[in-house]
Design a protein around this motif. Structure first.
Motif, short mmCIF file in Angstrom:
data_model
loop_
_atom_site.label_atom_id
_atom_site.label_comp_id
_atom_site.label_asym_id
_atom_site.label_seq_id
_atom_site.Cartn_x
_atom_site.Cartn_y
_atom_site.Cartn_z
N SER A 11 0.83 -1.21 0.00
CA SER A 11 0.00 0.00 0.00
C SER A 11 0.87 1.26 0.00
O SER A 11 2.05 1.23 0.36
CB SER A 11 -0.89 -0.02 1.26
N ILE A 13 3.12 4.31 0.19
CA ILE A 13 4.52 4.62 -0.17
C ILE A 13 5.25 3.34 -0.58
O ILE A 13 5.99 3.33 -1.58
CB ILE A 13 5.22 5.32 1.02
N ASP A 32 4.70 -7.89 3.62
CA ASP A 32 3.52 -7.19 4.17
C ASP A 32 2.69 -8.20 4.96
O ASP A 32 3.04 -9.38 5.04
CB ASP A 32 2.69 -6.53 3.06
N TYR A 153 3.43 7.94 18.04
CA TYR A 153 3.87 8.00 16.64
C TYR A 153 5.15 8.84 16.52
O TYR A 153 6.13 8.41 15.90
CB TYR A 153 2.76 8.58 15.75
N THR A 188 -1.99 8.81 1.14
CA THR A 188 -2.03 7.34 1.21
C THR A 188 -3.22 6.95 2.09
O THR A 188 -3.80 7.81 2.78
CB THR A 188 -0.75 6.78 1.87
P1 NAD Z 1 -0.15 2.67 4.19
O1 NAD Z 1 -1.10 2.37 5.28
O2 NAD Z 1 -0.66 3.02 2.85
O3 NAD Z 1 0.92 1.49 4.04
C1 NAD Z 1 1.51 0.88 5.16
C2 NAD Z 1 1.77 -0.59 4.85
O4 NAD Z 1 2.40 -1.16 6.00
C3 NAD Z 1 0.49 -1.39 4.55
O5 NAD Z 1 0.63 -2.14 3.37
C4 NAD Z 1 0.36 -2.26 5.78
O6 NAD Z 1 -0.28 -3.51 5.53
C5 NAD Z 1 1.81 -2.43 6.21
N1 NAD Z 1 1.87 -2.83 7.61
C6 NAD Z 1 1.22 -2.24 8.65
N2 NAD Z 1 1.39 -2.95 9.76
C7 NAD Z 1 2.16 -4.01 9.44
C8 NAD Z 1 2.66 -5.10 10.16
N3 NAD Z 1 2.37 -5.30 11.46
N4 NAD Z 1 3.43 -6.01 9.52
C9 NAD Z 1 3.70 -5.88 8.20
N5 NAD Z 1 3.25 -4.85 7.46
C10 NAD Z 1 2.48 -3.93 8.07
O7 NAD Z 1 0.72 3.87 4.78
P2 NAD Z 1 1.85 4.82 4.10
O8 NAD Z 1 1.36 6.20 4.30
O9 NAD Z 1 2.26 4.35 2.78
O10 NAD Z 1 3.01 4.60 5.17
C11 NAD Z 1 4.29 4.09 4.83
C12 NAD Z 1 5.29 4.67 5.80
O11 NAD Z 1 5.37 6.07 5.63
C13 NAD Z 1 4.92 4.45 7.27
O12 NAD Z 1 6.08 4.11 8.00
C14 NAD Z 1 4.42 5.81 7.71
O13 NAD Z 1 4.58 6.03 9.09
C15 NAD Z 1 5.31 6.71 6.87
N6 NAD Z 1 4.79 8.07 6.71
C16 NAD Z 1 3.60 8.29 6.08
C17 NAD Z 1 3.15 9.59 5.94
C18 NAD Z 1 1.84 9.91 5.25
O14 NAD Z 1 1.35 11.07 5.36
N7 NAD Z 1 1.26 8.98 4.51
C19 NAD Z 1 3.89 10.66 6.46
C20 NAD Z 1 5.09 10.40 7.09
C21 NAD Z 1 5.54 9.10 7.20
#
Ligand code: NAD
Length: 255
Positions: A11, A13, A32, A153, A188
Motif C-alpha cells: 500500500s 509509499i 507485508d 507515533y 495514502t
Molecule cells: P499505508 O497504510 O498506505 O501502508 C503501510 C503498509 O504497511 C500497509 O501495506 C500495511 O499492511 C503495512 N503494515 C502495517 N502494519 C504491518 C505489520 N504489522 N506487519 C507488516 N506490514 C504492516 O501507509 P503509508 O502512508 O504508505 O506509510 C508508509 C510509511 O510512511 C509508514 O512508515 C508511515 O509512518 C510513513 N509516513 C507516512 C506519511 C503519510 O502522510 N502517509 C507521512 C510520514 C511518514
C-alpha cells in the motif's frame, strides 16, 4: 540488477517504491501482512523473525537493499502497535538482514521515518528511550499508558531515525549505507485514515506544508530511487525531508 526487500509493499509509499524499483529492473521481495512474497506481522517478535528468515531464504543470504516502509499511523487499533511496527518492525528486521546486506558488498537501506520524528528532538518521550534500549515491553507499556497515539507515533519515528543514524556509523565502516526519509503528509490510506478520524482530522487538515499541498507516494519513491543509486554513493546517515518545507516551517533554526 539488485535484489531489494521492501516492507509495507502492499500500500501507499511501499507500493510506489515497488513500482519504481520493478520498472528499473530490480528483483523485489515484498513484505507485508498479506498478499506479499513474505507474509509476516512485523508487530511481533515472532513475526519479525519469520520475516527475516523468509527474506533470507528468498535472497539466498545475499541482499542488495532494504526499504523499510511498513508502518501504522495514529489511528492504529492500539497505541502499543505503533511502537511494535514503527520501531521494532524496522530495527529488528534490519538487524536480521545486516549480514546478508554485507554479503552483497555494498548493502543499502532506507528507512521511511516521518517529519513527526523531528517534533520530539528537543525533549524525547521516555518511550523513545525504551525503544532505543531495545526494551519492547517497557516501550509498549509506556505507549499504552500514555494513551496518546500522536506522542507514540512521534516517539517511534524519532527513535527509528536515531536508530538508523547510529547504525549508519557502523554500516559505513563496512562499506554499507543507511539513510532515512522523513516524509510530510503524503496521500495514502494511512493519511486518509487520520484525516477521517474525529480525534485527529482537524489538526491533520490544518497542518499544511508551505507548498500548500500533501505529497504523493511517487515523490517519496523518487527519494528512495536516489538513496539506493550510485548518485548518492557518499550519502550515509542522512535524514532527507520530503515534506514540502514542513520541517523548515516548524524548526528553521534546528538542523
Ligand atoms: P499505508 O497504510 O498506505 O501502508 C503501510 C503498509 O504497511 C500497509 O501495506 C500495511 O499492511 C503495512 N503494515 C502495517 N502494519 C504491518 C505489520 N504489522 N506487519 C507488516 N506490514 C504492516 O501507509 P503509508 O502512508 O504508505 O506509510 C508508509 C510509511 O510512511 C509508514 O512508515 C508511515 O509512518 C510513513 N509516513 C507516512 C506519511 C503519510 O502522510 N502517509 C507521512 C510520514 C511518514
Amino acid at each position: 540488477m539488485s535484489t531489494i526487500a521492501v516492507t509495507g509493499a502492499a500500500s501507499g509509499i511501499g507500493a510506489a517504491v515497488c513500482r519504481h524499483l520493478e520498472a528499473a529492473g530490480h528483483t523485489l521481495i515484498r513484505v507485508d501482512l498479506r498478499d506479499a512474497d513474505v507474509n509476516a506481522d512485523l508487530s511481533s517478535a515472532a513475526g519479525r523473525q519469520a520475516a527475516v528468515e523468509q527474506t533470507l531464504s528468498a535472497c539466498n543470504n545475499r541482499l542488495d537493499a532494504v526499504v523499510a516502509c511498513a508502518g501504522v499511523g495514529v489511528t492504529a487499533p492500539s497505541v502499543g502497535l505503533i511502537v511494535g511496527v514503527n520501531y521494532f518492525g524496522v530495527s529488528e528486521y534490519l538487524d536480521g538482514l545486516e549480514d546478508a546486506l554485507a554479503a552483497s558488498g555494498n548493502g543499502k537501506a532506507v528507512i521511511i521515518g516521518s517529519v513527526a520524528g523531528s517534533h520530539m528532538v528537543a525533549t524525547p518521550h521516555p518511550m523513545a528511550a525504551a525503544m532505543l534500549e531495545g526494551d519492547e515491553a517497557k516501550a509498549y507499556q509506556l505507549a499504552e499508558e500514555s494513551a496518546n497515539p500522536s506522542a507514540a507515533y512521534a516517539a517511534s519515528k524519532y527513535a527509528v531515525t536515531v536508530f538508523g543514524r547510529r547504525k549508519s556509523v557502523e554500516w559505513g565502516k563496512r562499506g554499507m549505507r543507511l539513510n532515512i526519509i522523513a516524509p510530510g503528509a503524503v496521500e495514502t490510506p494511512l493519511h486518509k485514515a487520520s484525516l477521517d478520524d474525529a480525534r485527529f482530522g482537524e489538526a491533520v487538515k490544518n497542518f499544511v506544508a508551505p507548498m500548500g499541498r500533501a505529497g504523493v507516494p511517487d515523490e517519496i519513491a523518487d527519494g528512495v530511487d536516489f538513496l539506493l543509486s550510485d548518485q548518492s554513493a557518499f550519502v550515509n546517515g542522512s535524514v532527507l525531508f520530503i515534506d514540502g518545507g514542513m520541517d523548515a516551517m516548524v524548526r528553521a533554526n534546528t538542523f
